[in-house]
Design a protein around this motif. Structure first.
Motif, short mmCIF file in Angstrom:
data_model
loop_
_atom_site.label_atom_id
_atom_site.label_comp_id
_atom_site.label_asym_id
_atom_site.label_seq_id
_atom_site.Cartn_x
_atom_site.Cartn_y
_atom_site.Cartn_z
N ILE A 64 0.85 -1.19 0.00
CA ILE A 64 0.00 0.00 0.00
C ILE A 64 0.89 1.24 0.00
N VAL A 65 0.43 2.31 -0.67
CA VAL A 65 1.10 3.61 -0.67
C VAL A 65 0.33 4.54 0.25
N VAL A 66 1.07 5.27 1.13
CA VAL A 66 0.41 6.06 2.18
C VAL A 66 0.86 7.53 2.16
N GLY A 67 1.30 8.03 1.03
CA GLY A 67 1.68 9.43 0.88
C GLY A 67 2.49 9.60 -0.39
N GLN A 68 2.13 10.60 -1.23
CA GLN A 68 2.78 10.73 -2.53
C GLN A 68 3.09 12.19 -2.87
N ILE A 69 4.14 12.36 -3.68
CA ILE A 69 4.29 13.55 -4.51
C ILE A 69 4.16 13.09 -5.94
N HIS A 70 3.26 13.72 -6.66
CA HIS A 70 3.01 13.40 -8.06
C HIS A 70 3.33 14.64 -8.89
N ASP A 71 3.86 14.45 -10.09
CA ASP A 71 4.06 15.60 -10.98
C ASP A 71 3.08 15.51 -12.14
N GLY A 72 3.32 16.25 -13.21
CA GLY A 72 2.39 16.28 -14.31
C GLY A 72 2.26 14.96 -15.04
N ASP A 73 3.20 14.03 -14.85
CA ASP A 73 3.19 12.76 -15.59
C ASP A 73 3.04 11.52 -14.72
N ASP A 74 3.70 11.49 -13.56
CA ASP A 74 3.77 10.25 -12.78
C ASP A 74 4.12 10.58 -11.34
N ASP A 75 4.09 9.53 -10.48
CA ASP A 75 4.54 9.77 -9.11
C ASP A 75 6.05 10.04 -9.11
N VAL A 76 6.47 10.96 -8.25
CA VAL A 76 7.88 11.31 -8.10
C VAL A 76 8.51 10.50 -6.99
N ILE A 77 7.82 10.45 -5.86
CA ILE A 77 8.34 9.79 -4.66
C ILE A 77 7.17 9.48 -3.75
N VAL A 78 7.19 8.32 -3.07
CA VAL A 78 6.06 7.92 -2.22
C VAL A 78 6.59 7.25 -0.97
N PHE A 79 5.75 7.24 0.07
CA PHE A 79 5.95 6.38 1.23
C PHE A 79 5.12 5.12 1.01
N ARG A 80 5.75 3.95 1.16
CA ARG A 80 5.13 2.68 0.77
C ARG A 80 5.39 1.61 1.83
N LEU A 81 4.37 0.79 2.08
CA LEU A 81 4.49 -0.34 2.99
C LEU A 81 4.29 -1.63 2.20
N GLU A 82 5.24 -2.56 2.34
CA GLU A 82 5.14 -3.89 1.76
C GLU A 82 5.34 -4.90 2.88
N GLY A 83 4.24 -5.47 3.36
CA GLY A 83 4.33 -6.37 4.51
C GLY A 83 4.74 -5.61 5.75
N GLN A 84 5.95 -5.88 6.25
CA GLN A 84 6.47 -5.16 7.41
C GLN A 84 7.51 -4.10 7.03
N LYS A 85 7.80 -3.99 5.74
CA LYS A 85 8.82 -3.05 5.28
C LYS A 85 8.17 -1.72 4.88
N LEU A 86 8.45 -0.69 5.65
CA LEU A 86 8.01 0.67 5.34
C LEU A 86 9.20 1.42 4.76
N PHE A 87 9.04 1.96 3.55
CA PHE A 87 10.20 2.53 2.87
C PHE A 87 9.79 3.66 1.94
N ILE A 88 10.81 4.32 1.37
CA ILE A 88 10.63 5.38 0.40
C ILE A 88 10.80 4.78 -0.99
N ASP A 89 9.81 5.00 -1.85
CA ASP A 89 9.83 4.48 -3.22
C ASP A 89 10.06 5.64 -4.19
N LEU A 90 11.02 5.47 -5.09
CA LEU A 90 11.38 6.51 -6.05
C LEU A 90 10.87 6.10 -7.44
N ASN A 91 9.57 6.30 -7.65
CA ASN A 91 8.93 5.98 -8.92
C ASN A 91 9.27 4.56 -9.38
N GLY A 92 9.09 3.60 -8.48
CA GLY A 92 9.30 2.20 -8.80
C GLY A 92 10.60 1.62 -8.32
#
Length: 392
Positions: free
Chosen positions: A279-307
């Motif tokens: 699940i994604v729980v906070g995003q910055i999006h630009d005119g085309d796509d997400d730039v950076i998000v806070f993401r949880l995968e199971g027990q791993k909470l991390f920063i995702d840089l557009n994939g």
């Protein structure tokens, strides 16, 4: 600095506003003698007994995102004076919604008084705050008053019996939704595909399944099921807020190279899909796509840089654990904070940007993103206790 005017007075000097008659606005626990009562999220500040301007206590902030905050009722189109005493580093300010009406940042080795004069404009309530400013700071003795001459006092009337506090009914009573719109994982006859809820409808909107006040009345629950409808640009469902401007009338669109842009979220993840627990729980999006998000995968909470995986914030997240995150964008750098601590600085230039917050589930039981074995009733859920946006 923002607002009409502001001044700093060291200990023992008199502010200019003391020479004119003023009408005081009652504040709850203005000197923190009742500990944290009335000053917002209690996890964002401490009570100090070692340094105080008067009485026996003061409020103390020590890390990024720390703050004290209290909302009070004001009269529209009226000039007010906010005063507070500060020791160390701190910012005293006042805002209406996400708009800062006045603020002053201080750095003083002795207790000093900040005085901020501001106009309430069209606002009927404002939030007074003392915030972290790059180092330990203490706050004490907040006051708020108009600069107008007080009218004759009316004859006193017996105090009515206090009404019990009504629990929040609508999400807008918990979060400031002035500059947001909502996307839901359903597609009904309502406008939008999937449904979009905009202001002023959003002010009194709730959905008992996907967007509601939680059981304790202090947070908003966002829920999206893996069989939900999706936007045209995604194969995943969401119950998510999108940043707007002009009181919710227009899409927000800002640049990483101009100004300073901040998103703060106080939240917890309460449920994940059954198979793909993302699940994604906070995003910055630009005119085309997400730039950076806070993401949880199971027990791993991390920063995702557009994939691409960025820094891990924690590898042992437990569902239901409350935490804070913050994006701070300035001079083509995105600073990412976790529980008040700077976790990562990401150099990135982008335009057409906006913030998003809520539950953006990263699993589906259907379509091009179908996950084998994922039930269409599986879901992700997030509860938001506080949501703040600031543009300077």
């Amino acid at each position: 600095m923002n607002g009409d005017s502001h001044e700093v007075y060291p200990e023992g000097t008199e502010s200019a506003s003391e020479s004119s008659a003023r009408i005081s606005v009652a504040l709850t626990n203005p000197g923190f003698e009742s500990d944290k009562t009335g000053w917002g999220n209690e996890s964002l500040f401490e009570i100090s007994t070692s340094d105080k301007h008067s009485g026996s206590k003061s409020a103390k902030v020590t890390g990024s995102g720390d703050r004290v905050e209290q909302t009070v009722t004001v009269t529209p189109n009226t000039t007010y004076v906010l005063e507070a005493w500060v020791l160390g580093k701190g910012t005293v300010g006042v805002k209406a919604g996400s708009t800062v009406l006045g603020s002053q940042s201080l750095n003083s080795s002795a207790w000093s008084r900040a005085t901020i004069t501001f106009s309430s404009g069209s606002a009927t309530s404002v939030a007074l705050y003392g915030a972290y400013n790059g180092g330990t700071g203490r706050f004490d003795n907040f006051t708020l008053a108009t600069t107008d001459t007080p009218p004759p006092e009316p004859e006193p009337e017996p105090d009515p019996e206090p009404d019990p506090e009504e629990p929040a009914e609508y999400p807008s009573e918990v979060l400031d939704l002035t500059h947001w719109k909502l996307t839901l994982p359903i597609d009904t006859s309502h406008a939008g595909s999937p449904d979009e809820i905009k202001r002023p409808e959003l002010d009194t909107f709730l959905d008992s399944t996907y967007f509601r006040v939680n059981a304790t009345g202090d947070a908003v629950a966002f829920k999206a099921h893996t069989g939900g409808y999706t936007t045209s640009g995604s194969g995943y469902p969401r119950s998510e807020l999108r940043e707007m401007t002009s009181n919710g009338a227009s899409n927000a669109s800002w640049s990483s190279s101009s100004g300073k842009h901040t998103l703060f979220i106080d939240q917890k993840v309460t449920h994940l899909p059954d198979v793909k627990k993302h699940i994604v729980v906070g995003q910055i999006h630009d005119g085309d796509d997400d730039v950076i998000v806070f993401r949880l995968e199971g027990q791993k909470l991390f920063i995702d840089l557009n994939g691409d995986d960025g820094p891990t914030l924690t590898s042992n997240y437990v569902l239901g654990t409350r935490f804070t995150v913050k994006f701070e964008v300035q001079n083509n750098v995105v600073k990412c904070y976790y529980n008040g601590t700077l976790a990562y600085s990401y150099p990135k230039s982008f335009t057409g940007a906006y913030f998003k917050a809520g539950a953006y589930v990263q699993s589906s039981c259907q379509g091009s993103k179908k996950i084998t074995g994922e039930s269409c009733s599986a879901y992700g859920e997030v509860e938001l206790y506080d949501l703040q946006v600031q543009h300077q």
